[in-house]
Scaffold this motif. Sequence first.
Motif, PDB file in Angstrom:
ATOM      1  N   ARG A 170       4.331  -4.189  -8.135  1.00 24.95           N
ATOM      2  CA  ARG A 170       3.799  -2.845  -8.338  1.00 24.95           C
ATOM      3  C   ARG A 170       3.060  -2.405  -7.070  1.00 24.95           C
ATOM      4  O   ARG A 170       2.367  -3.209  -6.442  1.00 24.95           O
ATOM      5  CB  ARG A 170       2.848  -2.835  -9.539  1.00 24.95           C
ATOM      6  CG  ARG A 170       3.502  -3.247 -10.857  1.00 24.95           C
ATOM      7  CD  ARG A 170       2.454  -3.685 -11.866  1.00 24.95           C
ATOM      8  NE  ARG A 170       1.713  -4.842 -11.374  1.00 24.95           N
ATOM      9  CZ  ARG A 170       0.646  -5.355 -11.989  1.00 24.95           C
ATOM     10  NH1 ARG A 170       0.207  -4.823 -13.106  1.00 24.95           N
ATOM     11  NH2 ARG A 170       0.026  -6.406 -11.476  1.00 24.95           N
ATOM     12  N   PHE A 171       3.164  -1.116  -6.747  1.00 27.26           N
ATOM     13  CA  PHE A 171       2.652  -0.600  -5.476  1.00 27.26           C
ATOM     14  C   PHE A 171       1.681   0.547  -5.724  1.00 27.26           C
ATOM     15  O   PHE A 171       1.936   1.434  -6.551  1.00 27.26           O
ATOM     16  CB  PHE A 171       3.795  -0.088  -4.595  1.00 27.26           C
ATOM     17  CG  PHE A 171       4.795  -1.144  -4.223  1.00 27.26           C
ATOM     18  CD1 PHE A 171       4.683  -1.839  -3.037  1.00 27.26           C
ATOM     19  CD2 PHE A 171       5.848  -1.452  -5.081  1.00 27.26           C
ATOM     20  CE1 PHE A 171       5.604  -2.819  -2.701  1.00 27.26           C
ATOM     21  CE2 PHE A 171       6.771  -2.430  -4.756  1.00 27.26           C
ATOM     22  CZ  PHE A 171       6.652  -3.120  -3.566  1.00 27.26           C
ATOM     23  N   ILE A 172       0.579   0.539  -4.972  1.00 24.49           N
ATOM     24  CA  ILE A 172      -0.345   1.663  -4.940  1.00 24.49           C
ATOM     25  C   ILE A 172      -0.514   2.106  -3.491  1.00 24.49           C
ATOM     26  O   ILE A 172      -0.489   1.277  -2.566  1.00 24.49           O
ATOM     27  CB  ILE A 172      -1.709   1.309  -5.562  1.00 24.49           C
ATOM     28  CG1 ILE A 172      -2.626   2.544  -5.561  1.00 24.49           C
ATOM     29  CG2 ILE A 172      -2.375   0.132  -4.870  1.00 24.49           C
ATOM     30  CD1 ILE A 172      -3.900   2.364  -6.353  1.00 24.49           C
ATOM     31  N   VAL A 173      -0.649   3.409  -3.283  1.00 31.65           N
ATOM     32  CA  VAL A 173      -0.875   3.975  -1.954  1.00 31.65           C
ATOM     33  C   VAL A 173      -2.281   4.547  -1.919  1.00 31.65           C
ATOM     34  O   VAL A 173      -2.674   5.337  -2.785  1.00 31.65           O
ATOM     35  CB  VAL A 173       0.154   5.079  -1.641  1.00 31.65           C
ATOM     36  CG1 VAL A 173      -0.183   5.768  -0.328  1.00 31.65           C
ATOM     37  CG2 VAL A 173       1.560   4.479  -1.579  1.00 31.65           C
ATOM     38  N   CYS A 174      -3.061   4.143  -0.918  1.00 30.06           N
ATOM     39  CA  CYS A 174      -4.425   4.647  -0.717  1.00 30.06           C
ATOM     40  C   CYS A 174      -4.429   5.600   0.472  1.00 30.06           C
ATOM     41  O   CYS A 174      -3.872   5.288   1.533  1.00 30.06           O
ATOM     42  CB  CYS A 174      -5.388   3.492  -0.455  1.00 30.06           C
ATOM     43  SG  CYS A 174      -5.504   2.293  -1.804  1.00 30.06           S
ATOM     44  N   VAL A 175      -5.070   6.739   0.296  1.00 30.28           N
ATOM     45  CA  VAL A 175      -5.107   7.790   1.328  1.00 30.28           C
ATOM     46  C   VAL A 175      -6.569   8.113   1.622  1.00 30.28           C
ATOM     47  O   VAL A 175      -7.404   8.180   0.713  1.00 30.28           O
ATOM     48  CB  VAL A 175      -4.367   9.056   0.853  1.00 30.28           C
ATOM     49  CG1 VAL A 175      -4.328  10.111   1.971  1.00 30.28           C
ATOM     50  CG2 VAL A 175      -2.952   8.713   0.395  1.00 30.28           C
ATOM     51  N   TYR A 277       0.847  -4.781  -4.368  1.00 29.77           N
ATOM     52  CA  TYR A 277       0.800  -4.394  -2.950  1.00 29.77           C
ATOM     53  C   TYR A 277       0.092  -3.053  -2.825  1.00 29.77           C
ATOM     54  O   TYR A 277       0.251  -2.164  -3.674  1.00 29.77           O
ATOM     55  CB  TYR A 277       2.207  -4.274  -2.350  1.00 29.77           C
ATOM     56  CG  TYR A 277       2.913  -5.600  -2.211  1.00 29.77           C
ATOM     57  CD1 TYR A 277       2.762  -6.381  -1.066  1.00 29.77           C
ATOM     58  CD2 TYR A 277       3.727  -6.083  -3.234  1.00 29.77           C
ATOM     59  CE1 TYR A 277       3.392  -7.605  -0.945  1.00 29.77           C
ATOM     60  CE2 TYR A 277       4.378  -7.307  -3.118  1.00 29.77           C
ATOM     61  CZ  TYR A 277       4.203  -8.060  -1.973  1.00 29.77           C
ATOM     62  OH  TYR A 277       4.832  -9.271  -1.855  1.00 29.77           O
ATOM     63  N   VAL A 278      -0.675  -2.933  -1.752  1.00 29.20           N
ATOM     64  CA  VAL A 278      -1.352  -1.678  -1.446  1.00 29.20           C
ATOM     65  C   VAL A 278      -0.917  -1.232  -0.054  1.00 29.20           C
ATOM     66  O   VAL A 278      -0.858  -2.027   0.886  1.00 29.20           O
ATOM     67  CB  VAL A 278      -2.887  -1.834  -1.535  1.00 29.20           C
ATOM     68  CG1 VAL A 278      -3.395  -2.941  -0.639  1.00 29.20           C
ATOM     69  CG2 VAL A 278      -3.588  -0.521  -1.198  1.00 29.20           C
ATOM     70  N   GLY A 279      -0.563   0.044   0.060  1.00 28.51           N
ATOM     71  CA  GLY A 279      -0.276   0.649   1.355  1.00 28.51           C
ATOM     72  C   GLY A 279      -1.350   1.664   1.679  1.00 28.51           C
ATOM     73  O   GLY A 279      -1.770   2.430   0.808  1.00 28.51           O
ATOM     74  N   VAL A 280      -1.823   1.669   2.926  1.00 30.42           N
ATOM     75  CA  VAL A 280      -2.822   2.645   3.378  1.00 30.42           C
ATOM     76  C   VAL A 280      -2.105   3.618   4.308  1.00 30.42           C
ATOM     77  O   VAL A 280      -1.775   3.271   5.445  1.00 30.42           O
ATOM     78  CB  VAL A 280      -3.994   1.949   4.092  1.00 30.42           C
ATOM     79  CG1 VAL A 280      -4.986   2.975   4.611  1.00 30.42           C
ATOM     80  CG2 VAL A 280      -4.683   0.969   3.150  1.00 30.42           C
ATOM     81  N   ALA A 364       0.908  -1.369  17.487  1.00 33.42           N
ATOM     82  CA  ALA A 364       0.523   0.021  17.764  1.00 33.42           C
ATOM     83  C   ALA A 364       0.909   0.924  16.608  1.00 33.42           C
ATOM     84  O   ALA A 364       2.098   1.127  16.345  1.00 33.42           O
ATOM     85  CB  ALA A 364       1.186   0.494  19.052  1.00 33.42           C
ATOM     86  N   ALA A 365      -0.088   1.465  15.917  1.00 34.28           N
ATOM     87  CA  ALA A 365       0.106   2.443  14.835  1.00 34.28           C
ATOM     88  C   ALA A 365       0.987   1.903  13.711  1.00 34.28           C
ATOM     89  O   ALA A 365       1.633   2.662  12.999  1.00 34.28           O
ATOM     90  CB  ALA A 365       0.684   3.745  15.385  1.00 34.28           C
ATOM     91  N   THR A 366       1.011   0.588  13.555  1.00 33.93           N
ATOM     92  CA  THR A 366       1.800  -0.003  12.474  1.00 33.93           C
ATOM     93  C   THR A 366       1.187   0.337  11.126  1.00 33.93           C
ATOM     94  O   THR A 366      -0.002   0.645  11.019  1.00 33.93           O
ATOM     95  CB  THR A 366       1.862  -1.533  12.646  1.00 33.93           C
ATOM     96  OG1 THR A 366       2.754  -2.093  11.705  1.00 33.93           O
ATOM     97  CG2 THR A 366       0.492  -2.169  12.451  1.00 33.93           C
ATOM     98  N   LYS A 367       1.996   0.308  10.091  1.00 33.39           N
ATOM     99  CA  LYS A 367       1.504   0.407   8.712  1.00 33.39           C
ATOM    100  C   LYS A 367       2.138  -0.707   7.896  1.00 33.39           C
ATOM    101  O   LYS A 367       3.236  -1.179   8.210  1.00 33.39           O
ATOM    102  CB  LYS A 367       1.812   1.775   8.113  1.00 33.39           C
ATOM    103  CG  LYS A 367       0.914   2.890   8.668  1.00 33.39           C
ATOM    104  CD  LYS A 367      -0.550   2.647   8.336  1.00 33.39           C
ATOM    105  CE  LYS A 367      -1.495   3.624   9.012  1.00 33.39           C
ATOM    106  NZ  LYS A 367      -1.685   4.830   8.240  1.00 33.39           N
ATOM    107  N   HIS A 381      -4.571   0.299   9.589  1.00 29.95           N
ATOM    108  CA  HIS A 381      -3.368  -0.273  10.193  1.00 29.95           C
ATOM    109  C   HIS A 381      -3.162  -1.758   9.891  1.00 29.95           C
ATOM    110  O   HIS A 381      -2.070  -2.268  10.129  1.00 29.95           O
ATOM    111  CB  HIS A 381      -3.402  -0.095  11.712  1.00 29.95           C
ATOM    112  CG  HIS A 381      -3.315   1.336  12.145  1.00 29.95           C
ATOM    113  ND1 HIS A 381      -2.202   2.111  11.944  1.00 29.95           N
ATOM    114  CD2 HIS A 381      -4.224   2.131  12.777  1.00 29.95           C
ATOM    115  CE1 HIS A 381      -2.420   3.325  12.418  1.00 29.95           C
ATOM    116  NE2 HIS A 381      -3.635   3.362  12.932  1.00 29.95           N
ATOM    117  N   PHE A 382      -4.160  -2.450   9.399  1.00 29.31           N
ATOM    118  CA  PHE A 382      -4.047  -3.896   9.204  1.00 29.31           C
ATOM    119  C   PHE A 382      -5.195  -4.357   8.313  1.00 29.31           C
ATOM    120  O   PHE A 382      -6.016  -3.543   7.864  1.00 29.31           O
ATOM    121  CB  PHE A 382      -4.090  -4.635  10.553  1.00 29.31           C
ATOM    122  CG  PHE A 382      -5.185  -4.153  11.470  1.00 29.31           C
ATOM    123  CD1 PHE A 382      -6.490  -4.573  11.294  1.00 29.31           C
ATOM    124  CD2 PHE A 382      -4.907  -3.248  12.495  1.00 29.31           C
ATOM    125  CE1 PHE A 382      -7.505  -4.117  12.124  1.00 29.31           C
ATOM    126  CE2 PHE A 382      -5.929  -2.796  13.334  1.00 29.31           C
ATOM    127  CZ  PHE A 382      -7.219  -3.230  13.143  1.00 29.31           C
TER     128      PHE A 382
END
Length: 450
Positions: A170-175, A277-280, A364-367, A381-382
């Motif tokens: 399951r995935f969540i995106v944080c902004v 998993y969390v994506g920023v 560099a600017a990885t996500k 970024h990390f």
Amino acid sequence: QAVKCGPAPDLMNIDFHNTYWQKAVNRNLTYYLFGAYYDDRETVPKAPLVRLLTMVNQHLDNKFKYPPIYCQFWFEGKADPLIVNVTEHRVMWPFGHAPRRVYPTLLTCPLTDEEKVPQMVSLVGEKCDRARNLLRVIYEPDEQAKETAGNSTESISTESSSAEPPKEPRFIVCVKAMDFPYEDKSWRLIEWLELMRLLGASKVWLYDAQMHPNMTRVLKDYPGFVEVRAMSLGRGEPHARPHFHHYTMAADGFNRILNEMIPYNDCFYRNMYKYDYVGVFDTDEVIMPLGNTTDWKQLVKLARVVPDYESVTSKDCTEWVSFCFRNVYYPRYPERPKVYRNLSSSFYMLQHVERVRQHCNRGAATKCLHDTRFVVGLHNHFTFFHTENAACGAKSVPIEFAQMQHYREPDTKSLLIDPIIDASIWRFQPQLQSRIEEKYRRLGFLPNEQ
């Protein structure tokens, strides 16, 4: 029974710093307190513990010795607090400092297995100081997963029970805090949200610094999928509408960047039990699977077996704190003709399929997609910190398998020369376009065809 230490502060005796922050002072240090989170993850060596998300007027300095400071934990039905030492100050900003700034810092207060989850926590300079702050300890386990685990335990002894399929991630995106009071980006926000859903996000969690009314309307039309929380700056600037908060965000860029660490980590700690998993991300960023991979569930399974770009992590690794993806820019190129002439210009990402030729390097600017079992502190970024005993550092997934599509101009303008067409997003065009147009109609952003 007489209260030996305390009591817990009442509402009128709390030092509120501004709308969303409280304050504690210990000698020459001032702590601005935002949130407190109970952490009992199996991968955390000294769990259970409570982490306090703060900003402190002390930058990262390995020679600096923090004076003793304590957590007072308050439990239901008990007048006396449990008092423990703060065992860690983890500064989440190793990139320099400047006067009149406060720095995002995670504090750690350990508990024992015998103690229940505390209701509240206060931060004090001496063990029995009368506290002037009081934070609710956030603990939101995944009740659905617990129920499923309980049911599977009950049925495990029956001969007819078959092995359950592995759980889908399951995935969540944080902004970060959305600061768009004057610019209406609602049409781009819809396209981005719908693409997040198609790629596999179960939740998008945003913070409202102040947004255009149309953007607020869009977010309210995603109940259950989008969560919006308020945010103010930790140094103390009030969240005063309609102009002052926007001015303070723009006037001191370094202070704004330091404050960005707060929503990322608040979002993570509130949701670490519910998602794998969390994506920023910003709303102009997309981790795009390539080839035959079409969503993040497939992508993280693939990421486990592909090589680490540049082989930074050991070949013996079986777990990684993050799967990271190299950045590539998709600029506007306003002088160039549309590639897809049959599609309205309101579809920004679907229209902008020309990109620079060169991907950025590994760092560099990885996500990334971060594994919630192992994260301790997040940057956009990390990870700043992770449970190193349980997982290796981040793996960079080669660009044959996925890339981080960044829909903005590159900082190095020479990259704009000689773009190429990379229309990997067009695999989603029919479904994405249909969903966007349906949302436009619901919100009245398009005329009714009838």
